[in-house]
Design a protein around this motif. Structure first.
Motif, short mmCIF file in Angstrom:
data_model
loop_
_atom_site.label_atom_id
_atom_site.label_comp_id
_atom_site.label_asym_id
_atom_site.label_seq_id
_atom_site.Cartn_x
_atom_site.Cartn_y
_atom_site.Cartn_z
N MET B 95 -4.03 8.90 3.77
CA MET B 95 -2.71 9.48 4.03
C MET B 95 -1.76 9.14 2.90
O MET B 95 -1.73 8.01 2.42
N PHE B 97 2.36 9.38 1.86
CA PHE B 97 3.63 9.48 2.57
C PHE B 97 4.75 10.01 1.68
O PHE B 97 4.71 9.88 0.46
N ASN B 101 5.47 4.46 0.21
CA ASN B 101 5.07 3.27 0.96
C ASN B 101 4.06 2.41 0.21
O ASN B 101 3.14 1.86 0.80
N LEU B 102 4.24 2.29 -1.09
CA LEU B 102 3.41 1.33 -1.83
C LEU B 102 3.79 -0.07 -1.40
O LEU B 102 4.91 -0.30 -0.93
N PHE B 103 2.85 -1.00 -1.55
CA PHE B 103 3.14 -2.39 -1.21
C PHE B 103 3.86 -3.04 -2.38
O PHE B 103 3.26 -3.24 -3.43
N PRO B 104 5.15 -3.37 -2.22
CA PRO B 104 5.95 -3.78 -3.39
C PRO B 104 5.56 -5.13 -3.97
O PRO B 104 5.88 -5.42 -5.12
N HIS B 105 4.84 -5.93 -3.18
CA HIS B 105 4.48 -7.27 -3.67
C HIS B 105 3.14 -7.26 -4.40
O HIS B 105 2.68 -8.31 -4.84
N LEU B 106 2.51 -6.10 -4.50
CA LEU B 106 1.21 -6.01 -5.19
C LEU B 106 1.34 -5.06 -6.39
O LEU B 106 2.12 -4.11 -6.36
N GLU B 114 -6.66 -3.48 -2.25
CA GLU B 114 -6.43 -4.30 -1.06
C GLU B 114 -7.31 -3.85 0.13
O GLU B 114 -8.04 -4.65 0.71
N ALA B 115 -7.23 -2.57 0.47
CA ALA B 115 -7.98 -2.11 1.64
C ALA B 115 -9.50 -2.10 1.42
O ALA B 115 -10.25 -2.55 2.30
N ALA B 149 8.03 -1.28 -8.27
CA ALA B 149 9.45 -1.15 -8.61
C ALA B 149 9.65 -0.73 -10.07
O ALA B 149 10.71 -0.20 -10.43
N ARG B 163 -4.59 4.94 -4.09
CA ARG B 163 -4.81 3.94 -3.05
C ARG B 163 -5.56 4.55 -1.86
O ARG B 163 -6.49 3.96 -1.31
N ALA B 164 -5.14 5.76 -1.48
CA ALA B 164 -5.80 6.43 -0.34
C ALA B 164 -7.23 6.80 -0.72
O ALA B 164 -8.16 6.64 0.08
#
Lengths: 256, 254
Positions: B95, B97, B101-106, B114-115, B149, B163-164
């Motif tokens: 999915m 978005f 909705n990326l993970f800002p700390h990675l 990650e997944a 960022a 990522r997806a």
């Protein structure tokens, strides 16, 4: 006039100097530090568990956490100390407990359990500060709630949690002085005992104040460094004393 | 394998008193690209979120690859699956978005691996290798260790697509993937999506990009007030809409 001058015991700077590094005082100062640090570890771990429980939609999970926070926040810490030290010794009759239950441990446990209630609220607000889209993204990738919480949500919540957690730690560090109520010889209690023995209250309380100031200052600086370290982008990275000092040293004349 | 990739049967969903989906039925074949259009509030995003069970359905069934997602059928009634089972099925549905909705700390690579590492238990080295290839594919080979960022919106969305894809999904859902982007950045994201479509990925795209829809979509679905009003090939729908509501909507956006 002459009489008054004779009766007043003047503030003696040398006495302050004598006691500043007195082994009894230093040992008590370390004890204060250990109580605070160990209690904080207990508070953060248990507080995180409580926070995760509290955000659960299942009332069987969230309600006990709510009750816990309610109890520990709504009663004075001195009462909690008395219950945990004297109360538990009365109620639990096992030898193995009595042999291992020290005033120091009772203090660590009490401050830790008390801190957990406050940390639970800090962690909860941290979790809730993370955008809902982060959970959506994590779930869409096949993560379970717990995986998403641990790998995606909590690391982000952590950044929001540092300033209030630092405040909590500093407040608790000072509050450990209340442990004198169950006879723990921490920094303030040691100073009080020495003040009475030497008839030098102002000097000894000054020594205690000095060490509290030193400890709190060290942790305040540490907190600023930690905030800097976890800031994600260079843009939002706050300047700290250390970072400025390093900048000045590395650039020679650069004025920061 | 003749079964369609997505089969939705009379799906209903309400938020409190508001009925957002009022009986949505549609099928998406393997390798098909379906673009859902419609005004905001028409239920298209909610429908998309029901497909991978980010929203529960109140009635109806959604099958992905022949399996119900998020539910088991027990004596004709839906029973919600255990969390692990839901997660397992979601892992095969990618999915993307609207707000990335990326993970800002990675880092970019961290977001991608990650997944696969946590969910699929792929060894880190292997996941990193695959992640690098995906970043090359979306044209961001040099952004490997950069944090979200520091990326433009278009770059962030391309990382999000990578990522997806890292989970090797059999179906990709796109929820208005370009509507949060500056106009000059839309093209680069659509290009990635086009190449994905050419590779035969099954895609459901909620979008207002009519150019993209015309070029890539096999079928356009127009939704309004929680139902599918009309569907057809881009030509049919854009040039000869039969329903007044479709005509009214298209006259506003074309």
């Amino acid at each position: 006039m002459e009489m008054d001058w004779l009766l007043a015991i003047r503030f003696d700077v040398d006495t302050v100097g004598d006691f500043l590094f007195n082994p009894i005082i230093l040992r008590a100062m370390r004890k204060t530090l250990y109580i605070a640090l160990l209690a904080m570890v207990l508070g953060v771990v248990l507080g995180t568990v409580l926070a995760v429980m509290r955000v659960s939609r299942n009332p069987i999970v969230s309600a006990p956490a709510g009750v816990y926070v309610w109890f520990w926040r709504a009663t004075p810490v001195i009462l909690q100390l008395l219950m945990v030290w004297f109360g538990l010794r009365q109620v639990i009759d096992e030898d193995i407990f009595r042999d291992n239950w020290t005033r120091f441990r009772a203090a660590v446990v009490t401050f830790g359990l008390n801190e957990a209630a406050y940390m639970a609220e800090i962690v909860r607000s941290g979790i809730q500060s993370v955008e809902a889209g982060q959970m959506d993204a994590a779930k869409s990738l096949g993560m379970t709630n717990l995986q998403a919480l641990r790998r995606i949500i909590l690391p982000q919540a952590f950044r929001v949690m540092i300033p209030p957690t630092g405040n909590e730690f500093i407040a608790m560090l000072k509050n450990t002085s209340v442990a004198f109520a169950i006879g723990v010889v921490e920094l303030l209690n040691a100073a009080r005992i020495q003040a009475a023995a030497n008839f030098r209250p102002m000097e000894l309380y000054t020594v205690a104040a000095f060490w509290y100031l030193v400890l709190v200052s060290i942790f305040s600086l540490g907190q600023a460094e930690l905030e800097r370290a976890v800031a994600v982008s260079e843009r939002e990275r706050p300047e700290t004393l250390l970072s400025r000092a390093l900048a000045i040293m590395s650039s020679g004349r650069r004025v920061v | 394998m003749s079964e369609s990739m997505v089969r939705s049967v009379d799906v209903h969903k309400r938020f409190g008193r508001l009925e957002v989906l009022r009986g949505v039925s549609m099928e998406v074949a393997r390798g098909e690209v379906v673009v859902i259009i419609g005004a905001s509030g028409s239920g298209k995003t909610t429908f998309l979120r029901c497909i991978n069970h980010l929203e529960r359905v109140d009635a109806g069934r959604i099958y992905v690859d022949g399996e119900l997602v998020g539910y088991r059928e027990k004596n004709g009634r839906l029973v919600e699956d255990r969390e692990r089972e839901v997660a397992r099925k979601r892992a095969a549905i990618g999915m993307v978005f609207q707000l990335f909705n990326l993970f800002p700390h990675l880092t970019a690579l961290g977001n991608i691996i990650e997944a696969p590492i946590r969910v699929k238990k792929v060894p880190r080295k292997q996941a990193e290798e695959a992640g690098r290839e995906l970043l090359v594919k979306v044209g961001l080979a040099d952004k490997l260790s950069v944090y979200p960022a520091q990326l433009s919106g278009g770059q962030q969305q391309r990382v999000a697509i990578a990522r997806a894809l890292a989970m090797e999904p059999k179906l990709m859902l796109f929820d208005e993937p370009t509507s949060a982007l500056d106009p000059e950045l839309v093209g680069e994201v659509l290009d990635v999506m086009k190449s994905l479509a050419r590779e035969g990925m099954t895609m459901i795209v909620v979008s207002h990009e009519m150019g993209f829809a015309r070029e890539v979509a096999d079928r356009i679905v127009f939704m309004d007030e929680g139902v599918i009003v009309e569907e057809g090939s881009p030509e049919e729908l854009f040039l000869r809409p039969s329903q007044p509501r479709t005509q009214a909507f298209l006259s506003k956006i074309l």
